[in-house]
Write a protein that holds these residues in place. Structure first.
Motif, short mmCIF file in Angstrom:
data_model
loop_
_atom_site.label_atom_id
_atom_site.label_comp_id
_atom_site.label_asym_id
_atom_site.label_seq_id
_atom_site.Cartn_x
_atom_site.Cartn_y
_atom_site.Cartn_z
N ARG A 448 0.83 -1.21 0.00
CA ARG A 448 0.00 0.00 0.00
C ARG A 448 0.86 1.26 0.00
N GLU A 449 1.97 1.23 0.72
CA GLU A 449 2.86 2.39 0.73
C GLU A 449 3.45 2.65 -0.65
N ARG A 452 0.77 4.15 -2.79
CA ARG A 452 0.57 5.57 -2.48
C ARG A 452 1.69 6.41 -3.09
N ASP A 457 -2.84 4.27 -5.11
CA ASP A 457 -3.69 3.79 -4.01
C ASP A 457 -5.14 4.23 -4.18
#
Length: 630
Positions: A448-449, A452, A457
Motif C-alpha cells: 500500500r505504501e 501511495r 492507491d
C-alpha cells in the motif's frame, strides 16, 4: 572484461543443455517396448494360423493339437489388442510429457535470455513455436519409437518367410530395395518442405498479432481491408507449401501402394507354384502370403517417417528459443555500506556493425537522481539496459559501488538493481500480488505504501475488490497500469532503480508527484530516469546527455540548457520556448517540493507556490552532485 558474445554463448549452451530437465527416454522406451511386442505378436500370428489350419484340415482336430493351436491363435489376437491399447496410452503420455518439457525449456530459455538477443523473435513467431511446433516436436519421440517398431514387422516377417519357404523370401527380398528408395526420397524431400511450411506459419501469426495490437489505429484509419490483405499475403505461399507436402506424401504412398501389391502378387504366385509342387501346405501358403504382405508393409512407414521429420524440424525451431544467449552471473555481493555509486568505464555496445552506445568515465554519485536525455535513437534505452545489466557491453565495464555487475550473483544483482518500464509485465494474480511480486518479500502494508508513492492507491481502492481485484480483469487505463508498474518497482527498490520510459503515460502533475515520492517515500538510492520532458531533467541532480550513441556530457540541467544543441533535444515535441518554459516550471516545482539536492546543500530552496518563483541558480549549481564529464 570479456565480451558479452563469448559469455552469453557459454551461458546459452549450459542453459539449453544438461541443466534443463527432460522426460528422459522412459516414455519413449515404453512406447517402443509395447510397439515391438505388438509387432512380434503380428509376426507370430501367420505361422500359428497356418499351423492351426493344417491341423484342422489333416484330422479335424481329433487329437486335440489343433485345439491348442487354436487357443494360441486366440491368445495372440487378444495380446495384440492389449499391446496396441497400451501403445496408444503410452504414446499419448509420451507426446504430452515431451511437449510440456519442450515448451518449458523454450519458455524458460526465453525468459532468462538477454532481452536484446531475444528481440529478433517476433511475438507471433514465439507463439507458433510454443504451440504448433512444440506439439509436432513433442510427438517425434513416440513416432520414432513407432517407426523403429514398424521396421521390426517387415524384418521379422522376412525372417519367418525364409524359414517357411526360401524361394518366396527371395522373391520378396528382390523388391525391397525399390521400397527403400521410395522412403529415402520421401525423407530427403519432405524435410525442407516442412521447414518452409513452419516458417510461413510463424510469419502469418506474427502479422496477425501485430494487427491485433494495432486494432485501434487500423479502425481509426479505415485500413482494415489493406491490413487483412497484409496478414493473409503469405497464405498463398503456405497453401503451395502445404500442397507440396501432400504431393510428396501422396507420391510416396502411391509408389509404395503399387509396389506392395506387386510384391504380394509375386509372392502369391511363387507360393502357389510351390503348393502345386507339394513343397508347401495350404496353411504354409496362407502364412507365406501374409508374411509377404507384412514384409512389403515397409512402405507404410512413410507416414511415421513424415511425423519424425516434421518433429525434428519443429524441435530445432522450439529449442532455438532455449538456446538464446543468457547472462552468466558471478558469486560476489555488493558492499553493505554502498549508496549506489554507478560507473561506466570504456563501455561500448555494437549492433550489426554500428556503434549504438559509447560511455567512458561516466560516474553517477550514490543517492543521486540522474536523467538520461537524448533524441530518439540516441541510445537511452541501451544505456539503461547496460546500467542495470539487462545486457553486457561489447567492451568496457559497469560498476556499482565498485563491484563489476558481471561478477555479482543473480540474487545480488536483481535484489539491488530494479527496473520500471513503460508497460508492466502481465500477471494472473491480484493487484496486491502483482505489486508484491519480485526479488524481495513485501508485506501488505509495504504494498500500500508503494502504491501511495506511485499515485495508485486511490484508484485501486475504488476497484470492486480493492487490492484483491484480479489484475487482468481490472478496468485500468494505460496510465493506471503504468502507475502499478511503478509501485512494484518502488516496493522492491534497491540501491539502483532505473526508470525506462516508466512515466511516459503520466500527466505532468502526476509525474511530479511520483518524482517527489521517489525522493521521499521510496528506499534511498540512485535513480536513473530516461527522460523526454525538460521538467524531469530539471528536477534531476544530473543529466546524462546522449547524442548519436555517445555520452555528450554529464552535468546539471541548468548548465546544459545554455547549449543550443541540448535545448534542441526537447524541441522535437515542442517549440524551444515551450520547452524552456517547461524547464522553468519544473525548477519552480522542484523548489516548492524541496528537492533532495537542495536539502543536502542546506538551502531549503523553498519559493512561494503562488509566485512560482524559481530558486537561485547558484544554489542549485552548488547543490548538484558532481559527475565526471566525458
Amino acid at each position: 572484461m570479456p565480451t558479452s558474445g563469448s559469455r552469453t554463448r557459454r551461458a546459452g549452451r549450459t542453459h539449453g543443455g544438461a541443466d534443463t530437465a527432460t522426460p528422459g527416454r522412459t516414455p519413449e522406451a515404453l512406447v517402443l517396448v509395447c510397439s515391438v511386442g505388438s509387432a512380434a505378436v503380428t509376426v507370430a500370428q501367420p505361422y500359428v494360423l497356418g499351423r492351426t489350419l493344417d491341423l484342422l484340415l489333416r484330422d479335424g482336430g481329433a487329437d486335440g493339437a489343433a485345439g491348442r493351436w487354436l487357443l494360441l491363435s486366440a491368445a495372440l489376437l487378444v495380446g495384440e489388442l492389449l499391446l496396441d491399447t497400451l501403445t496408444s496410452l503410452f504414446t499419448g503420455r509420451c507426446n504430452a510429457t515431451w511437449t510440456a518439457s519442450l515448451r518449458s525449456r523454450a519458455l524458460d530459455g526465453l525468459l532468462r535470455a538477454v532481452p536484446d538477443r531475444a528481440r529478433p523473435f517476433a511475438p507471433g513467431d514465439v507463439g507458433t513455436r510454443l504451440t504448433l511446433n512444440a506439439a509436432d516436436a513433442g510427438g517425434a519421440p513416440a513416432a520414432r519409437a513407432a517407426l523403429a517398431a514398424s521396421l521390426v514387422t517387415p524384418v521379422g516377417a522376412l525372417a519367418a518367410l525364409a524359414v517357411v519357404d526360401l524361394w518366396v523370401a527371395a522373391c520378396v527380398l528382390a523388391g525391397l530395395p525399390a521400397l527403400a528408395l521410395v522412403l529415402r526420397a520421401f525423407a530427403r524431400d519432405t524435410g525442407a518442405s516442412v521447414a518452409d511450411y513452419q516458417k510461413t506459419q510463424s510469419e502469418i501469426a506474427s502479422r496477425l498479432l501485430e494487427a491485433m495490437e494495432g486494432t485501434a489505429t487500423i479502425t481509426a484509419a479505415g485500413t482494415g481491408a489493406r491490413e487483412r490483405a497484409r496478414v493473409l499475403a503469405p497464405l498463398d505461399r503456405l497453401a503451395a507449401q502445404g500442397r507440396h507436402m501432400w504431393v510428396l506424401h501422396g507420391r510416396a504412398l502411391a509408389r509404395s501402394g503399387v509396389l506392395v501389391p506387386l510384391l504380394t502378387l509375386a509372392a502369391t504366385a511363387v507360393g502357389g507354384l510351390r503348393l502345386a509342387s507339394g513343397a508347401l501346405s495350404v496353411g504354409e501358403l496362407l502364412a507365406v502370403i501374409r508374411y509377404a504382405q507384412l514384409t512389403a508393409g515397409i512402405g507404410g512407414a512413410a507416414s511415421l517417417l513424415g511425423a519424425v521429420v516434421r518433429g525434428r524440424e519443429a524441435r530445432h525451431r522450439v529449442l532455438a528459443l532455449a538456446r538464446v544467449p543468457a547472462l552468466a552471473h558471478g558469486t560476489r555481493r555488493l558492499p553493505p555500506a554502498g549508496r549506489g555509486t554507478l560507473e561506466l568505464r570504456g563501455v561500448r555496445v555494437v549492433r550489426d556493425g554500428r556503434q549504438v552506445l559509447r560511455a567512458d568515465g561516466v560516474r553517477v554519485p550514490g543517492g543521486a537522481t540522474v536523467a538520461v536525455v537524448g533524441r530518439s535513437g540516441a541510445g537511452k534505452s541501451v544505456l539503461a539496459a547496460v546500467a542495470g545489466r539487462l545486457l553486457d557491453p561489447d567492451e568496457g565495464q559497469v560498476l556499482l559501488d565498485g563491484v563489476r555487475l558481471d561478477r555479482l550473483s543473480r540474487d545480488a544483482l536483481r535484489t539491488e538493481v530494479g527496473y520500471a518500464f513503460e508497460r508492466p509485465a502481465p500477471v494472473t494474480g491480484t493487484i496486491a500480488e502483482m505489486v508484491a511480486g519480485g526479488p524481495r518479500r513485501v508485506s501488505p502494508e509495504e504494498v500500500r505504501e508503494a502504491c501511495r508513492a506511485a499515485g495508485a492507491d486511490g484508484f485501486v481502492r475504488r476497484l470492486p475488490d480493492g487490492y484483491d481485484t484480479p489484475f487482468p480483469a481490472a478496468p485500468l487505463s494505460g496510465g493506471e497500469r503504468q502507475r502499478l508498474g511503478l509501485a512494484r518497482a518502488f516496493a522492491h527498490a534497491g540501491r539502483l532503480l532505473i526508470l525506462d520510459d516508466a512515466t511516459s503515460g503520466l500527466d505532468t502533475a502526476t509525474e511530479h508527484e511520483v518524482d517527489r515520492a521517489l525522493r521521499r517515500s521510496v528506499r534511498p538510492g540512485t535513480r536513473l530516469v530516461v527522460a523526454h520532458r525538460p521538467s524531469v531533467a530539471a528536477r534531476a541532480d544530473l543529466v546524462i546527455w546522449l547524442a548519436e550513441g555517445e555520452v555528450r556530457a554529464v552535468a546539471p540541467h541548468h548548465e546544459l540548457w545554455e547549449r543550443a544543441a541540448y535545448r534542441a533535444v526537447f524541441a522535437a515535441d515542442a517549440s524551444e520556448d515551450e520547452a524552456k518554459a517547461g524547464a522553468e516550471a519544473g525548477t519552480g516545482a522542484e523548489a516548492a517540493a524541496g528537492t533532495g539536492a537542495e536539502a543536502e546543500a542546506g538551502t531549503g530552496g523553498k519559493a512561494e507556490a503562488g509566485t512560482g518563483e524559481a530558486p537561485d541558480r547558484s544554489a542549485t549549481r552548488r547543490s548538484a552532485p558532481e559527475g565526471v564529464r566525458p
